[in-house]
Write a protein that holds these residues in place. Structure first.
Motif, PDB file in Angstrom:
ATOM      1  N   GLY A 169      -2.113  -7.546 -16.252  1.00  0.00           N
ATOM      2  CA  GLY A 169      -3.468  -7.210 -15.814  1.00  0.00           C
ATOM      3  C   GLY A 169      -3.435  -6.135 -14.753  1.00  0.00           C
ATOM      4  O   GLY A 169      -2.392  -5.855 -14.148  1.00  0.00           O
ATOM      5  N   ILE A 170      -4.611  -5.540 -14.501  1.00  0.00           N
ATOM      6  CA  ILE A 170      -4.702  -4.431 -13.562  1.00  0.00           C
ATOM      7  C   ILE A 170      -4.380  -4.874 -12.136  1.00  0.00           C
ATOM      8  O   ILE A 170      -3.660  -4.195 -11.408  1.00  0.00           O
ATOM      9  N   GLU A 171      -4.887  -6.033 -11.736  1.00  0.00           N
ATOM     10  CA  GLU A 171      -4.678  -6.477 -10.359  1.00  0.00           C
ATOM     11  C   GLU A 171      -3.216  -6.787 -10.080  1.00  0.00           C
ATOM     12  O   GLU A 171      -2.667  -6.400  -9.038  1.00  0.00           O
ATOM     13  N   SER A 172      -2.571  -7.486 -10.995  1.00  0.00           N
ATOM     14  CA  SER A 172      -1.148  -7.786 -10.792  1.00  0.00           C
ATOM     15  C   SER A 172      -0.328  -6.496 -10.862  1.00  0.00           C
ATOM     16  O   SER A 172       0.666  -6.346 -10.130  1.00  0.00           O
ATOM     17  N   LEU A 173      -0.726  -5.553 -11.713  1.00  0.00           N
ATOM     18  CA  LEU A 173      -0.042  -4.262 -11.768  1.00  0.00           C
ATOM     19  C   LEU A 173      -0.165  -3.545 -10.426  1.00  0.00           C
ATOM     20  O   LEU A 173       0.819  -2.995  -9.909  1.00  0.00           O
ATOM     21  N   ARG A 174      -1.372  -3.548  -9.861  1.00  0.00           N
ATOM     22  CA  ARG A 174      -1.566  -2.907  -8.565  1.00  0.00           C
ATOM     23  C   ARG A 174      -0.692  -3.545  -7.498  1.00  0.00           C
ATOM     24  O   ARG A 174      -0.053  -2.852  -6.694  1.00  0.00           O
ATOM     25  N   GLN A 175      -0.655  -4.873  -7.484  1.00  0.00           N
ATOM     26  CA  GLN A 175       0.183  -5.555  -6.499  1.00  0.00           C
ATOM     27  C   GLN A 175       1.661  -5.247  -6.711  1.00  0.00           C
ATOM     28  O   GLN A 175       2.415  -5.050  -5.762  1.00  0.00           O
ATOM     29  N   GLY A 176       2.084  -5.214  -7.981  1.00  0.00           N
ATOM     30  CA  GLY A 176       3.482  -4.924  -8.263  1.00  0.00           C
ATOM     31  C   GLY A 176       3.888  -3.541  -7.819  1.00  0.00           C
ATOM     32  O   GLY A 176       4.980  -3.348  -7.268  1.00  0.00           O
ATOM     33  N   VAL A 177       3.017  -2.551  -8.037  1.00  0.00           N
ATOM     34  CA  VAL A 177       3.322  -1.178  -7.633  1.00  0.00           C
ATOM     35  C   VAL A 177       3.326  -1.046  -6.121  1.00  0.00           C
ATOM     36  O   VAL A 177       4.230  -0.437  -5.536  1.00  0.00           O
ATOM     37  N   THR A 178       2.339  -1.610  -5.464  1.00  0.00           N
ATOM     38  CA  THR A 178       2.210  -1.427  -4.015  1.00  0.00           C
ATOM     39  C   THR A 178       3.165  -2.295  -3.216  1.00  0.00           C
ATOM     40  O   THR A 178       3.272  -2.122  -2.003  1.00  0.00           O
ATOM     41  N   GLN A 179       3.850  -3.234  -3.861  1.00  0.00           N
ATOM     42  CA  GLN A 179       4.857  -3.999  -3.130  1.00  0.00           C
ATOM     43  C   GLN A 179       6.088  -3.157  -2.827  1.00  0.00           C
ATOM     44  O   GLN A 179       6.880  -3.493  -1.962  1.00  0.00           O
ATOM     45  N   GLY A 180       6.268  -2.057  -3.556  1.00  0.00           N
ATOM     46  CA  GLY A 180       7.385  -1.166  -3.281  1.00  0.00           C
ATOM     47  C   GLY A 180       7.171  -0.414  -1.984  1.00  0.00           C
ATOM     48  O   GLY A 180       6.109  -0.474  -1.368  1.00  0.00           O
ATOM     49  N   ARG A 181       8.208   0.335  -1.568  1.00  0.00           N
ATOM     50  CA  ARG A 181       8.124   1.045  -0.299  1.00  0.00           C
ATOM     51  C   ARG A 181       7.575   2.463  -0.446  1.00  0.00           C
ATOM     52  O   ARG A 181       7.716   3.285   0.433  1.00  0.00           O
ATOM     53  N   MET A 182       6.962   2.753  -1.582  1.00  0.00           N
ATOM     54  CA  MET A 182       6.148   3.956  -1.767  1.00  0.00           C
ATOM     55  C   MET A 182       6.937   5.243  -1.533  1.00  0.00           C
ATOM     56  O   MET A 182       6.690   5.986  -0.590  1.00  0.00           O
ATOM     57  N   TYR A 183       7.906   5.486  -2.408  1.00  0.00           N
ATOM     58  CA  TYR A 183       8.680   6.718  -2.336  1.00  0.00           C
ATOM     59  C   TYR A 183       8.247   7.739  -3.373  1.00  0.00           C
ATOM     60  O   TYR A 183       9.027   8.561  -3.810  1.00  0.00           O
ATOM     61  N   GLY A 184       7.014   7.694  -3.781  1.00  0.00           N
ATOM     62  CA  GLY A 184       6.417   8.760  -4.568  1.00  0.00           C
ATOM     63  C   GLY A 184       6.931   8.870  -5.978  1.00  0.00           C
ATOM     64  O   GLY A 184       7.134   7.875  -6.689  1.00  0.00           O
ATOM     65  N   ALA A 185       7.170  10.131  -6.411  1.00  0.00           N
ATOM     66  CA  ALA A 185       7.486  10.409  -7.805  1.00  0.00           C
ATOM     67  C   ALA A 185       8.816   9.816  -8.239  1.00  0.00           C
ATOM     68  O   ALA A 185       9.082   9.716  -9.448  1.00  0.00           O
ATOM     69  N   THR A 186       9.666   9.428  -7.301  1.00  0.00           N
ATOM     70  CA  THR A 186      10.908   8.743  -7.670  1.00  0.00           C
ATOM     71  C   THR A 186      10.604   7.476  -8.451  1.00  0.00           C
ATOM     72  O   THR A 186      11.418   7.022  -9.259  1.00  0.00           O
ATOM     73  N   PHE A 187       9.432   6.907  -8.213  1.00  0.00           N
ATOM     74  CA  PHE A 187       9.002   5.707  -8.936  1.00  0.00           C
ATOM     75  C   PHE A 187       9.024   5.956 -10.445  1.00  0.00           C
ATOM     76  O   PHE A 187       9.489   5.113 -11.215  1.00  0.00           O
ATOM     77  N   TYR A 188       8.538   7.125 -10.870  1.00  0.00           N
ATOM     78  CA  TYR A 188       8.480   7.412 -12.299  1.00  0.00           C
ATOM     79  C   TYR A 188       9.871   7.534 -12.905  1.00  0.00           C
ATOM     80  O   TYR A 188      10.128   7.048 -14.010  1.00  0.00           O
TER      81      TYR A 188
END
Length: 619
Positions: free
Chosen positions: A61-80
């Motif tokens: 779901g969208i909400e769990s996806l958002r939580q899963g993405v934002t739990q990371g330490r936000m290093y930008g395009a390296t995520f892709y």
């Protein structure tokens, strides 16, 4: 771009060999240490993506996806990139019905991510199947190799645009033979991809400067935004675009204000650049601009503190980093190339304008880094191809007047850089941690336990799945912690009660024996004299219970009874002549930092296992 690549291969028969050389050097033994990690960043960046996959497995779901993405330490395009690298593992898990392995990485409604302080890294590494780490790390390392080849090609293309193909060939070859560049290509991370996009920005800036085609400038804004999304230091590419814009405006022949006042072009470029940054940060798309602000704040604050290394001035780190990253001969050539290029600015020519763009990007990068307290070789990486371009143009200008001297200098640089980088690169095949891991895999029984004293698996040499006794520095959420839990020192000294078959001491452990001033970590360890005494007893006073079974890698200088000659060389000379030297930070551990000492139990166990221990991994 495809037509340009084909025409370059047709026009220059040497280009293919330069790119093959890059692929060989960057790809040699690229699988080193796998399924363990070469750097902290390799581990951390994968752990930024795994919560998203876990979220989709646990609660699509969208909400769990958002939580899963934002739990990371936000290093930008390296995520892709890391998400792409995990696709083979995800497909294998779907086919074999093992998607549940991703679930533990998702921590719903937690304010901290899987990398947080309450995650036991040994448990995390052992409990995750080896095939997941292996497939993802191999894919990420291959990405780095491919981007490295792309960086050399773009350096060739920039040199050709600035002057001629001879300049591009020399600059590309020198970059391929740069040790700091080759080492960074042997790890997964954002540095090499960022460099690729930064060089593409510079190339597009030069194309705009030549032709005035606005499309080149606008594409440069998009690529520059994506480069910044990989790593914030790529912001220097914006200055390269701005310099090209101003120099092109000067050619129009109209008054200065009319030439530069092009609001439609400027606003369009800003929108495209900012849009590329936003797209490059999936956390911004899902949680808003606070994610970018957090990334900027964390990056700036981290670079203002000393992390594990020596306390020294920025000038000291610049000098050491360039000497180790380039080697002594290429470092001296870099000084000459930069100075010669600066003096060339007095001449008015199209070539000089291109040099100005390169110098602006180089100078702004150096100026930005000079404010940091924490400078390592990979931080200097964006300047390496720029330096090679400046060296190449200076040598080819010299060739026009003194061809014999210029050719001699070129030969000296190519041979010395090839020997320096080749010596450091070949050593990937015989890394101490790989050899120690293989020794344990071969000699240790299936039910044997190895005891370690480091917190992170990356600092040790342990086969994946081997029973590992370690202190629970980090406690898993929900774990039951004994009320009478011993301290680290008490736990270490209770070795006879645990009685593991092997004890492994690493360079990190031996820092307890290092001089107080050798590094920031050794200074911290000296606050624990009982631990120092325990480590000293293990290595200097063998008992009836344990004896040295194997030793891997060069001993640290402070651990040598009679230091070898190379350790008596002045440090700056040594790092410019010997590529594999101590790094003092989050670089790959090279040379003495990979030292491993393995003790094997030869006596009987005096009593049953009663001490508090964390044992992970079952082969």
């Amino acid at each position: 771009m495809k037509r340009r690549l084909v025409s370059d291969f047709e026009a220059d028969p040497y280009l293919l060999y330069i790119l093959l050389l890059t692929g060989v050097l960057a790809g040699f033994w690229f699988w080193h240490l796998i399924p363990n990690f070469a750097t902290r960043d390799e581990h951390a960046r994968l752990l930024d993506v795994l919560p998203m996959i876990g979220a989709l497995v646990v609660d699509p779901g969208i909400e769990s996806l958002r939580q899963g993405v934002t739990q990371g330490r936000m290093y930008g395009a390296t995520f892709y990139l890391n998400a792409l690298a995990l696709i083979p593992a995800v497909l294998f898990a779907i086919i074999t019905g093992k998607l549940a392995i991703f679930a533990p990485f998702y921590r719903p409604y937690k304010s901290t991510n899987i990398w947080a302080i309450d995650t036991d890294l040994w448990h995390l590494w052992h409990d995750t199947p080896q095939w997941l780490w292996t497939s993802s790390l191999l894919t990420l390392r291959l990405f780095s190799v491919l981007f490295a080849v792309g960086c050399v090609y773009l350096t060739y293309r920039i040199g050709t645009t600035l002057r001629d193909r001879a300049t591009g060939r020399l600059a590309g070859t020198l970059l391929a033979l740069t040790f700091g560049f080759v080492v960074t290509a042997h790890e997964a991370g954002e540095d090499i991809p960022m460099l690729f996009f930064l060089l593409l920005v510079i190339y597009l800036a030069l194309r705009y400067l030549q032709s005035g085609n606005e499309t080149n400038l606008l594409i440069g804004c998009v690529v520059g935004g994506f480069a910044i999304a990989f790593k914030l230091t790529a912001v220097v590419g914006v200055l390269g675009l701005g310099t090209a814009y101003l120099l092109r405006a000067r050619r129009t022949g109209t008054d200065w204000y009319t030439a530069i006042a092009r609001p439609r072009l400027i606003i369009t470029g800003l929108i495209l650049g900012i849009g590329a940054v936003v797209f490059g940060y999936p956390s911004i798309l899902l949680s808003g601009p606070d994610a970018l602000a957090d990334r900027i704040f964390r990056g700036v604050s981290n670079k203002g503190t000393v992390t594990g290394g020596r306390t020294a001035s920025a000038g000291w780190w610049f000098l050491r980093g360039y000497l180790n990253g380039l080697g002594l001969p290429l470092f001296l050539a870099a000084i000459g190339g930069v100075l010669a290029s600066i003096s060339q600015l007095r001449n008015q020519s199209r070539e000089t304008e291109g040099i100005a763009v390169v110098l602006i990007v180089f100078g702004s990068c150096v100026f930005m880094l000079s404010w940091w307290e924490y400078i390592r070789v990979h931080h200097l990486l964006p300047t390496f191809p720029l330096v090679m371009l400046l060296i190449s143009m200076a040598l080819l200008r010299l060739r026009d007047h003194k061809p014999t001297i210029a050719r001699t200098l070129v030969v000296v640089l190519l041979v010395s850089s090839g020997l320096y980088t080749g010596y450091g690169d070949v050593a990937y095949a015989t890394q101490p941690r790989d050899e120690a891991t293989q020794w344990l895999s071969t000699h240790a029984p299936d039910d044997a336990t190895v005891e370690v004293y480091v917190e992170d698996p990356q600092d040790a040499a342990v086969p994946h799945g081997m029973r590992t006794s370690h202190y629970g520095h980090r406690e898993d959420s929900g774990a039951q912690i004994p009320r009478s839990r011993p301290s680290v020192t008490e736990w270490m000294r209770a070795l006879p009660e645990r009685c593991p078959e092997y004890v492994e001491l690493t360079h990190e452990d031996l820092l307890y024996l290092a001089p107080n001033s050798s590094s920031a970590r050794s200074w911290q360890y000296h606050k624990h004299p009982q631990r120092s005494a325990y480590i000293r007893q293990l290595v200097n006073s063998p008992t009836d219970q344990y004896e040295v079974a194997a030793e891997f890698g060069p001993r640290p200088s402070f651990f040598e009874a009679q230091p070898r000659f190379r350790q008596r060389l002045p440090e700056f000379v040594r790092v410019g002549l010997i590529p594999r030297t101590i790094q003092y930070g989050d670089e790959q551990d090279l040379g003495p930092e990979q030292y491993v000492l393995i003790l094997e139990r030869t006596g009987h166990c005096p009593r049953p296992d009663t001490a508090t221990a964390r044992v992970t991994g079952i082969r």
